[in-house]
Scaffold this motif. Structure first.
Motif, short mmCIF file in Angstrom:
data_model
loop_
_atom_site.label_atom_id
_atom_site.label_comp_id
_atom_site.label_asym_id
_atom_site.label_seq_id
_atom_site.Cartn_x
_atom_site.Cartn_y
_atom_site.Cartn_z
N LYS A 105 -6.87 -0.59 3.66
CA LYS A 105 -7.14 0.85 3.52
C LYS A 105 -7.24 1.52 4.89
O LYS A 105 -6.73 2.62 5.10
CB LYS A 105 -8.42 1.07 2.70
N PHE A 106 -7.89 0.83 5.84
CA PHE A 106 -8.02 1.36 7.19
C PHE A 106 -6.65 1.59 7.81
O PHE A 106 -6.38 2.64 8.39
CB PHE A 106 -8.84 0.40 8.06
N MET A 107 -5.76 0.60 7.68
CA MET A 107 -4.42 0.74 8.26
C MET A 107 -3.66 1.90 7.60
O MET A 107 -2.99 2.66 8.29
CB MET A 107 -3.64 -0.57 8.13
N PHE A 108 -3.78 2.01 6.30
CA PHE A 108 -3.09 3.11 5.62
C PHE A 108 -3.61 4.45 6.14
O PHE A 108 -2.83 5.34 6.48
CB PHE A 108 -3.26 3.02 4.11
N GLY A 114 -1.83 12.78 8.78
CA GLY A 114 -1.94 14.10 8.16
C GLY A 114 -2.89 14.13 6.98
O GLY A 114 -3.22 15.21 6.49
N GLY A 115 -3.30 12.97 6.50
CA GLY A 115 -4.25 12.90 5.40
C GLY A 115 -3.70 13.38 4.07
O GLY A 115 -4.46 13.77 3.18
N GLU A 123 4.33 9.52 11.66
CA GLU A 123 2.97 8.97 11.63
C GLU A 123 3.01 7.46 11.88
O GLU A 123 2.23 6.92 12.67
CB GLU A 123 2.31 9.25 10.28
N PHE A 124 3.90 6.79 11.18
CA PHE A 124 4.04 5.34 11.28
C PHE A 124 4.39 4.92 12.70
O PHE A 124 3.73 4.07 13.30
CB PHE A 124 5.12 4.90 10.29
N THR A 153 3.77 5.78 -0.13
CA THR A 153 2.50 6.10 -0.77
C THR A 153 1.50 4.94 -0.63
O THR A 153 1.88 3.82 -0.26
CB THR A 153 2.70 6.37 -2.27
N TRP A 154 0.26 5.21 -0.97
CA TRP A 154 -0.79 4.20 -0.96
C TRP A 154 -0.43 3.03 -1.87
O TRP A 154 -0.56 1.87 -1.50
CB TRP A 154 -2.13 4.83 -1.34
N GLN A 155 0.06 3.32 -3.05
CA GLN A 155 0.47 2.28 -3.99
C GLN A 155 1.56 1.39 -3.38
O GLN A 155 1.48 0.16 -3.44
CB GLN A 155 0.97 2.90 -5.30
N GLU A 156 2.56 2.01 -2.81
CA GLU A 156 3.64 1.25 -2.18
C GLU A 156 3.13 0.44 -0.99
O GLU A 156 3.53 -0.72 -0.80
CB GLU A 156 4.75 2.21 -1.71
#
Length: 183
Positions: A105-108, A114-115, A123-124, A153-156
């Motif tokens: 989660k921290f890395m994501f 941009g949140g 960003e990456f 996305t977070w899921q991906e």
């Protein structure tokens, strides 16, 4: 037994992102240096709340890592201890330790500057440039993990995360989640 391919991935991560002082082992100081590096990337000062929250998160990750991997209790995590710990994770990623979930989660969130709940190429690549990787390598890596889409996305990201740590398939896009595949 960990495959040579996965071992190389794990050692890439160990050497580039965790052993920030190049001492040959991971210690608390490496996480403090990482927080400083992230603060520089984001333009935060030591008294800024974002810096303090980042440092706090990284110290929690360190404590979990140390608890999980420091088998000889010397206050350091060696490359062998690191690889062995992730091999345990690879056997059952769905039951990963809390600190591993916090790290994911921290890395994501670090990459999602941009949140908006998704990571784009800029960003990456900015994150991985701050760790010394070439922008063109990070852009190429993003194109692999995003499968040509504009955002991840977070899921991906969670699926890619598991691939990085558990997969022996060199063609899995998760192998590029840490900015480049140099293994």
């Amino acid at each position: 037994m960990v495959s040579e391919f996965r071992k190389q991935k794990l050692l890439h991560l160990f050497n580039i992102f965790f052993d920030t002082d190049s001492s040959g082992s991971i210690e608390r100081n490496d996480f403090e240096l990482a927080a400083e590096n992230i603060a520089k990337l984001r333009g935060w000062k030591p008294n800024d709340d974002q810096y303090k929250e980042t440092l706090e998160s990284l110290i929690k990750i360190w404590e979990g890592l140390q608890n999980a991997a420091d088998s000889d209790n010397d206050g350091k995590v060696t490359a062998d201890e690191w690889v062995n710990m992730w091999e345990t994770y690879a056997r059952n990623p769905s039951s990963g330790a809390n600190w591993q979930q916090v790290y994911c989660k921290f890395m994501f969130q670090l990459e999602d500057a941009g949140g908006d709940g998704a990571i784009d190429c800029e960003e990456f690549s900015a994150v991985f440039e701050s760790f010394g990787l070439l922008k063109e390598d990070s852009v190429a890596a993003f194109n692999v993990i995003s499968k040509g889409k504009q955002k991840v996305t977070w899921q991906e990201f969670q699926e890619l995360w598991i691939q990085y740590f558990a997969s022996d398939n060199p063609n899995d896009p998760g192998n590029f989640i840490f900015g480049a595949a140099t293994f």
